[in-house]
Design a protein around this motif. Structure first.
Motif, PDB file in Angstrom:
ATOM      1  N   GLN A 129       0.836  -1.208   0.000  1.00  0.00           N
ATOM      2  CA  GLN A 129       0.000   0.000   0.000  1.00  0.00           C
ATOM      3  C   GLN A 129       0.865   1.251   0.000  1.00  0.00           C
ATOM      4  O   GLN A 129       1.799   1.357   0.792  1.00  0.00           O
ATOM      5  CB  GLN A 129      -0.896  -0.005   1.238  1.00  0.00           C
ATOM      6  CG  GLN A 129      -1.732   1.268   1.371  1.00  0.00           C
ATOM      7  CD  GLN A 129      -2.641   1.243   2.582  1.00  0.00           C
ATOM      8  OE1 GLN A 129      -3.296   0.231   2.852  1.00  0.00           O
ATOM      9  NE2 GLN A 129      -2.671   2.322   3.334  1.00  0.00           N
ATOM     10  N   LEU A 152      -1.430  -1.022  -4.042  1.00  0.00           N
ATOM     11  CA  LEU A 152      -2.687  -0.360  -3.703  1.00  0.00           C
ATOM     12  C   LEU A 152      -2.364   1.108  -3.480  1.00  0.00           C
ATOM     13  O   LEU A 152      -1.663   1.462  -2.530  1.00  0.00           O
ATOM     14  CB  LEU A 152      -3.281  -1.010  -2.448  1.00  0.00           C
ATOM     15  CG  LEU A 152      -4.717  -0.596  -2.099  1.00  0.00           C
ATOM     16  CD1 LEU A 152      -5.400  -1.739  -1.345  1.00  0.00           C
ATOM     17  CD2 LEU A 152      -4.756   0.655  -1.276  1.00  0.00           C
ATOM     18  N   LYS A 154      -3.412   4.702  -2.609  1.00  0.00           N
ATOM     19  CA  LYS A 154      -4.427   5.560  -2.005  1.00  0.00           C
ATOM     20  C   LYS A 154      -4.368   6.956  -2.613  1.00  0.00           C
ATOM     21  O   LYS A 154      -3.310   7.436  -2.991  1.00  0.00           O
ATOM     22  CB  LYS A 154      -4.213   5.621  -0.501  1.00  0.00           C
ATOM     23  CG  LYS A 154      -4.598   4.315   0.198  1.00  0.00           C
ATOM     24  CD  LYS A 154      -4.966   4.555   1.640  1.00  0.00           C
ATOM     25  CE  LYS A 154      -5.930   3.502   2.133  1.00  0.00           C
ATOM     26  NZ  LYS A 154      -6.440   3.860   3.480  1.00  0.00           N
ATOM     27  N   CYS A 182      -7.379   3.330  -4.596  1.00  0.00           N
ATOM     28  CA  CYS A 182      -8.185   3.264  -3.370  1.00  0.00           C
ATOM     29  C   CYS A 182      -8.619   4.670  -2.951  1.00  0.00           C
ATOM     30  O   CYS A 182      -7.812   5.461  -2.455  1.00  0.00           O
ATOM     31  CB  CYS A 182      -7.415   2.569  -2.246  1.00  0.00           C
ATOM     32  SG  CYS A 182      -8.380   2.487  -0.714  1.00  0.00           S
ATOM     33  N   ARG A 184     -10.154   7.325  -0.563  1.00  0.00           N
ATOM     34  CA  ARG A 184     -10.196   7.382   0.906  1.00  0.00           C
ATOM     35  C   ARG A 184     -10.539   8.761   1.427  1.00  0.00           C
ATOM     36  O   ARG A 184     -10.263   9.082   2.574  1.00  0.00           O
ATOM     37  CB  ARG A 184      -8.893   6.871   1.502  1.00  0.00           C
ATOM     38  CG  ARG A 184      -7.644   7.417   0.890  1.00  0.00           C
ATOM     39  CD  ARG A 184      -7.331   8.811   1.292  1.00  0.00           C
ATOM     40  NE  ARG A 184      -6.840   8.850   2.653  1.00  0.00           N
ATOM     41  CZ  ARG A 184      -6.963   9.905   3.442  1.00  0.00           C
ATOM     42  NH1 ARG A 184      -7.533  11.016   2.991  1.00  0.00           N
ATOM     43  NH2 ARG A 184      -6.487   9.888   4.662  1.00  0.00           N
ATOM     44  N   ILE A 214     -10.984   0.472  -5.464  1.00  0.00           N
ATOM     45  CA  ILE A 214     -11.672   0.103  -4.234  1.00  0.00           C
ATOM     46  C   ILE A 214     -11.870   1.362  -3.379  1.00  0.00           C
ATOM     47  O   ILE A 214     -11.332   2.421  -3.688  1.00  0.00           O
ATOM     48  CB  ILE A 214     -10.948  -0.998  -3.444  1.00  0.00           C
ATOM     49  CG1 ILE A 214      -9.646  -0.468  -2.849  1.00  0.00           C
ATOM     50  CG2 ILE A 214     -10.683  -2.236  -4.314  1.00  0.00           C
ATOM     51  CD1 ILE A 214      -9.050  -1.419  -1.815  1.00  0.00           C
ATOM     52  N   ASP A 216     -12.172   3.011   0.692  1.00  0.00           N
ATOM     53  CA  ASP A 216     -11.902   2.881   2.127  1.00  0.00           C
ATOM     54  C   ASP A 216     -12.811   3.861   2.866  1.00  0.00           C
ATOM     55  O   ASP A 216     -12.443   5.014   3.094  1.00  0.00           O
ATOM     56  CB  ASP A 216     -10.423   3.213   2.387  1.00  0.00           C
ATOM     57  CG  ASP A 216     -10.090   3.298   3.872  1.00  0.00           C
ATOM     58  OD1 ASP A 216     -11.006   3.241   4.713  1.00  0.00           O
ATOM     59  OD2 ASP A 216      -8.892   3.434   4.191  1.00  0.00           O
ATOM     60  N   MET A 243     -12.138  -1.549   1.622  1.00  0.00           N
ATOM     61  CA  MET A 243     -11.128  -1.792   2.651  1.00  0.00           C
ATOM     62  C   MET A 243     -11.672  -1.198   3.947  1.00  0.00           C
ATOM     63  O   MET A 243     -11.922   0.010   4.025  1.00  0.00           O
ATOM     64  CB  MET A 243      -9.797  -1.158   2.280  1.00  0.00           C
ATOM     65  CG  MET A 243      -8.730  -1.517   3.288  1.00  0.00           C
ATOM     66  SD  MET A 243      -7.069  -1.589   2.586  1.00  0.00           S
ATOM     67  CE  MET A 243      -6.696   0.129   2.501  1.00  0.00           C
TER      68      MET A 243
END
Lengths: 291, 291, 291, 291
Positions: A129, A152, A154, A182, A184, A214, A216, A243
């Motif tokens: 990550q 991954l 963010k 990701c 977030r 994805i 979070d 997540m």
């Protein structure tokens, strides 16, 4: 600006190339020990914000697996705003995460914070990550890319969608095409939530890029009562997975307790998300399918 | 700060009272000619940004009704950034909207922009919309409240959730408790979308207030390809309904063409949203149920 | 987009016309009872946030005049986030402000909040203020324009510089060319200050428009210890003047006490600002020059 | 939260300690080869965004020194949003900067981007810059701190003032108390400027911390015509110095040409800033004073 020729058609001028749909129209599916991210099923990654002890992690890992998670998360190195906060158990945490993988069969993702320990983290982790604060740490992006592990990535709290895609392009230009976005949350004036979860980024990315996305909602909202509703929203608008932070006892967590779900609430989350995943015809990925 | 006594329990100190869950724990359901907003079903409001002609409105009204909308929207007075843009057909538009109601049976919502024509608009409209730019136009809030009509209160693009609830409190303190919140995006640094649709506001409002909450993904994203995914997300996270811009020919719209759906795409939206509404056990409200 | 022909040169395409430098290269100077705004001198407007009583206003007016202010400010109608806060003394305040003008010779600016009382306010005030929340209340802009009085146009907290110029264009298109921009901070993620004072807007506006620009560091920072430094910065980067909140006893103010200066601190502000005004060769305008 | 005892008085609870005024009431003055930052004089740092060639740097260095700069800036490692942009000349640039120092006598500041080359950069540079994207790269903060060199800490574009002070606290907690804050703009919705230069941060920091504060209006505005006015504003509100981008030919610059001043415009900037510096009684630091 890069000139992109797509199937002999008119050239497009975009700031990125490898990450774009023009370059690769079909979606990218990333496989991690038999689990597909970006494929036909919805994946749930869960675990504590930080690894705090062997017991805490093993208990949480078993619990989230039972509830329906297929990947484990847990921080070994924690970026903390204050120098006086808990910074993570470092290599010991990596070793505990590897044990949890052995016990539960769940691959794990953990954050890498510095070029100097990329190789160490890559020896243990299944997915590396890149944290929000490091989205534009270009040396780190390149070094992480070089491990060949899926990344991954963010979103930085002040990064536009275009800058985020360009950060992925940095990783891909370094030879690693396995990037997972990701979302977030971004920094806005709203103080009722910790960040503003920008779910519009999900369909935007899906249109612009072939890479998986994805969400979070734990960091994105900073408030556990919002995590389940926003998880459902994320899957409804096309996210490939979630997540989620889960802690055996959120009020005693060494970091991010306010946004962590109890094991019981996580179980409810999975049930409610499963209904949405079914409605959008991308049912939850289940561990037993991979064993 | 107001001291609120809830069931003899410890007093709470909140900046608002009438709009809060502490004051009224059960949800508020607003009825408009037989349609319930905030009840067990999901409502879809649709129509053009602005009323441009009798033909345009009647065609759109029939089409959105057939597709599944239960309330009609259409601007008679349009706030426009430039003084040189189309400002709406004013009273003539109100009269056309009333005709469309007669023809289709659909009640309608339209924006009221100034205290001087609140009474005129209230003679025609079923629901008065307070636009985003007027969320803190307190004279207008009070005057609209005095009509006794339900008020659809759009969020100001720079308003926190708390300020928004306080704007509802202004209306309620003036004696009108029929307020519907409408999230339509906030101003952030992101330029990929017109605004950042803040869906976290939906579960936040549901926890803090008893009033219904709907979402306008047309203004909230400013891009029609994002409208359907964000509509699904909105219903997944608990919204009571949607407000969607539909135009017979978006490229020829006098305002907001980029974010308007064609009639065909609106029909697809309704189908996809219906599946999510089913998954969260709040199926779509249908017109025939009310006839 | 408007096509603008400037001296026979290539046509420019800008969203505004009347407010732009292309249309009128020389700066606009607005005269109010002998005081020039946008001219060779720097003007200071001062007074309480709200008129609270005859005594409070007269004392403050005398005091700020003595310290160096040339225009008086004071709210008669106060937009307040909460319906339970003090809303202003309304017409009585207008009458008190007029008395203060008679006593001190200082013209005054006060906010007009609704089309229904524009005429009443215009009977008393020398300059009509459009508040930040009403920057895009287009009916109000037009109605205020029609009075023929100079309009002090505050920037909306979520308005871009271009949208702000377009709001001025609304006033000018309605026939009133006497518009004064007033920067008062924008909404950002920073919570250390109430708003983020965007001083870059000052030189930007000076390049794009011929209209005067003043700065309100009281609202723009929300913290009185920042008012003097930011006043100096505003004049250093080219502002034509300042609008400062002063209260005989800030801790007892009915609104905005935290950002109000005491009379003593205001006097120090004037001294420090005078040195900067001298350094940029636009010395302070003084009342005795106009008597 | 840390409990701070100041002179035996009531304990204060702040999230930081070493960086705070409570801990050290008198201001910190940082000396670099005879030049004081945070002392009685105003310092100007100038140079190109990136070192592009020996000729370009030496010419610029001589020119900015002649105009009034006392420290040189120049990027050897450039963080770039796109992987396809110029990334800097790396060690060769460091060597060229050192030569420029020898020739002109001006110490220099340059950015360090990765823990792996902190030592290399520290062998050459007088001050290490932590870039905005790395403000919360905590490994880098600690490693840079360990060199013992003064650290110029740029504000992250989404960082609050408190988070920024905490980043300084990370450096100080690692044993290095020579930290210089550098405001360079935050991310907001405004698109007329590249970032929104938050000058209110200057007096805020001066009240909360004893560390020096400088301002970078080149990155902070992204538009060269705004650089001089905002430089004047920065000094007027209390900044200890400026960091300005200057390029022999901005239109040919490999990075940030739009915000770079020509040598001629830089000379005018120094003259205008000198008048403001005089007005606030902190005249410009001059090179000859140190030779």
């Amino acid at each position: 600006m890069i000139e992109i020729m797509n199937d002999g058609a008119t050239p497009m001028h975009l700031p990125y190339k490898l990450a774009g749909r023009e370059f690769k129209p079909e979606r990218t599916v990333i496989k991690v020990r038999g689990i597909e991210i970006g494929g036909d099923k919805t994946v749930i990654i869960a675990g504590p914000c930080a690894v705090e002890s062997r017991d805490q992690l093993l208990q949480t890992a078993r619990s989230v697996k039972k509830a329906g998670a297929v990947l484990l998360r847990g921080g070994a190195y924690k970026p903390r705003t204050s120098p006086y906060s808990f910074h993570g158990m470092e290599e010991e945490a990596l070793e505990i995460l590897a044990q949890a993988r052995e016990v539960t069969g769940m691959p794990f993702v953990t954050e890498v914070m510095d070029t100097k320990n990329v190789d160490l983290v890559a020896q243990y982790a299944d997915i590396l990550q890149i944290g929000a604060r490091n989205m534009q740490n270009f040396f780190l992006l390149r070094e992480a890319a070089a491990t060949g592990k899926p990344i991954l990535l963010k979103r930085g709290p002040a990064a536009t969608i275009e800058e985020w895609i360009l950060a992925a392009e940095h990783i891909m230009a370094a030879g690693n095409h396995q990037v997972i976005f990701c979302e977030r949350g971004i920094r806005t004036f709203e103080t009722g939530t910790r960040y503003t979860l920008d779910l519009s980024a999900v369909p935007m990315l899906k249109q612009l890029s072939h890479l998986p996305v994805i969400v979070d909602p734990s960091h994105g909202t900073g408030k556990w009562p919002l995590v389940t509703p926003m998880s459902k929203a994320a899957i409804a608008c096309g996210a490939d997975g979630l997540m989620i932070e889960v802690h055996p006892c959120p009020s005693k967590a060494l970091s991010d307790g306010q946004q962590s779900l109890t094991e019981e609430n996580f179980q409810k989350l999975v049930e409610e998300v499963a209904a949405i995943a079914q409605a959008v015809k991308r049912p939850l990925s289940r561990v037993d399918e991979h064993e």
